[in-house]
Write an enzyme that holds these catalytic residues in place. Structure first.
Site, short mmCIF file in Angstrom:
data_model
loop_
_atom_site.label_atom_id
_atom_site.label_comp_id
_atom_site.label_asym_id
_atom_site.label_seq_id
_atom_site.Cartn_x
_atom_site.Cartn_y
_atom_site.Cartn_z
N ASP A 237 0.66 -1.20 0.03
CA ASP A 237 0.08 -0.12 -0.41
C ASP A 237 0.74 1.23 -0.09
O ASP A 237 1.83 1.53 0.57
CB ASP A 237 -0.65 -0.02 1.35
N HIS B 174 -9.50 5.12 -1.83
CA HIS B 174 -8.65 5.08 -0.51
C HIS B 174 -9.40 5.88 0.35
O HIS B 174 -10.65 6.55 -0.05
CB HIS B 174 -7.38 5.70 -0.74
N ASN C 244 -8.40 0.66 6.48
CA ASN C 244 -7.45 0.75 7.34
C ASN C 244 -7.93 1.05 8.97
O ASN C 244 -8.02 0.41 9.67
CB ASN C 244 -6.18 1.36 6.94
P1 13P Z 1 -8.69 4.47 5.84
O1 13P Z 1 -7.46 4.27 7.06
O2 13P Z 1 -9.19 5.82 5.79
O3 13P Z 1 -9.69 3.49 5.87
O4 13P Z 1 -7.97 4.70 4.40
C1 13P Z 1 -6.95 3.41 4.24
C2 13P Z 1 -6.42 3.25 2.82
O5 13P Z 1 -6.67 4.10 1.71
C3 13P Z 1 -5.12 2.75 2.78
O6 13P Z 1 -4.37 3.15 1.66
#
Ligand code: 13P
Length: 287
Positions: free
Chosen positions: A84, A207, A231
């Site tokens: 990522d 994202h 995330n």
């Molecule tokens: P969040 O932490 O807002 O869910 O975003 C996750 C993300 O885009 C990882 O690249």
């Protein structure tokens, strides 16, 4: 066996649903995501930030853990292991270590440099059968200490990057990582629509999946989003469940100090969050 994200995302885009990318931080996280995907018969992408990779002692450890876990848990649904927001060097390391997918985040480079570096990675990924995500227009909020401004991507730049042969494209449309502020203006569907018109079948990536209202998620999927990253929401549910467990206090007097007991509520909380997201994204039963 780990797979590239290409096939699962092509199917998702054609079928008007999205595959979730859930970022992993440790063994409990990984097990929770894999078992939920298997229970719900959903394809899934395990996201690993460079910071989380370092925390887990390195990319080879992550690959070993995920491959071992998939075999021993009998996971049959398609799983991609994806870097990522990778730097150029990070991408090379993950290719070497056995990841099946990478994201090169060249959004902070001038477009010419983003193009040149992305091109080099397109060639390597094509040879290895890996999927590659590129980013245009930085995504706001904070990730691993890097704060982006949350700009909207230029649709023409998106087309230029998409035409290089990447598998999927992350485009900033007002989305940010982490919790959304109260005065957040929402997603720019106008930008998303313009990008999708120029990039055609290219699966688009959203994202900052934490905290986006369900109706906006559904609209984004209807406009070509086929991968949604989550995330922070798993981190919040894990932390909240762990806090409650510790505050219950008495558990720590008995066998509650056993890490397998201490981490169990957080593990269950991640499972519940992943399930809720897979249902919202429409990926249940699509494996
Ligand atoms: P969040 O932490 O807002 O869910 O975003 C996750 C993300 O885009 C990882 O690249």
């Amino acid at each position: 066996m780990l797979v590239s994200a290409k096939e699962m995302l092509t199917k998702a885009k054609a079928g008007h649903y999205a595959v979730g990318q859930f970022n992993i931080n440790n063994l409990e996280w990984t097990k929770a995501v894999l078992l939920t995907a298997e229970e719900l018969k959903s394809p899934v992408i395990l996201g690993v930030s460079e910071g989380a990779g370092k925390y887990m002692t390195g990319y080879k450890t992550v690959v070993g853990m995920v491959n071992g876990m998939m075999e021993e848990l009998g996971i049959t649904v398609p799983v991609a292991l994806h870097l990522d927001h990778g730097s150029f060097d990070g991408c090379k390391k993950c290719i070497e270590a056995g990841f099946s997918s990478i994201m090169f985040d060249g959004s902070h480079y001038p477009i010419e440099e983003n193009v040149a570096k992305t091109k080099e990675l397109v060639a390597i990924c094509a040879e290895k059968g890996m999927s590659l995500e590129a980013e245009v227009g930085s995504i706001g909020g904070e990730e691993d200490g890097v704060v982006g401004m949350g700009e909207c991507a230029d649709p023409q730049e998106c087309k230029a990057i998409a035409d290089l042969g990447v598998t999927m494209l992350a485009a900033g449309i007002g989305n940010i990582h982490g919790k959304y502020p109260d005065n957040w203006a929402g997603l720019s569907f106008e930008t998303l629509d313009a990008i999708q018109q120029l990039t055609g079948d290219m699966p688009l990536v959203l994202h900052g999946g934490t905290g986006i209202p369900a109706d906006m998620i559904q609209k984004a999927i209807s406009l070509g989003v086929a991968k949604i990253n989550v995330n922070t929401e798993c981190q919040l549910s894990f932390a909240e469940a762990t806090r409650k467990y510790i505050e219950a206090g008495k558990d720590l007097q008995g066998k509650g100090f056993d890490p397998r007991k201490l981490l169990a509520p957080g593990y269950e909380a991640i499972k519940a969050t992943v399930k809720e997201k897979m249902e919202l994204f429409g990926s249940v039963g699509k494996a």
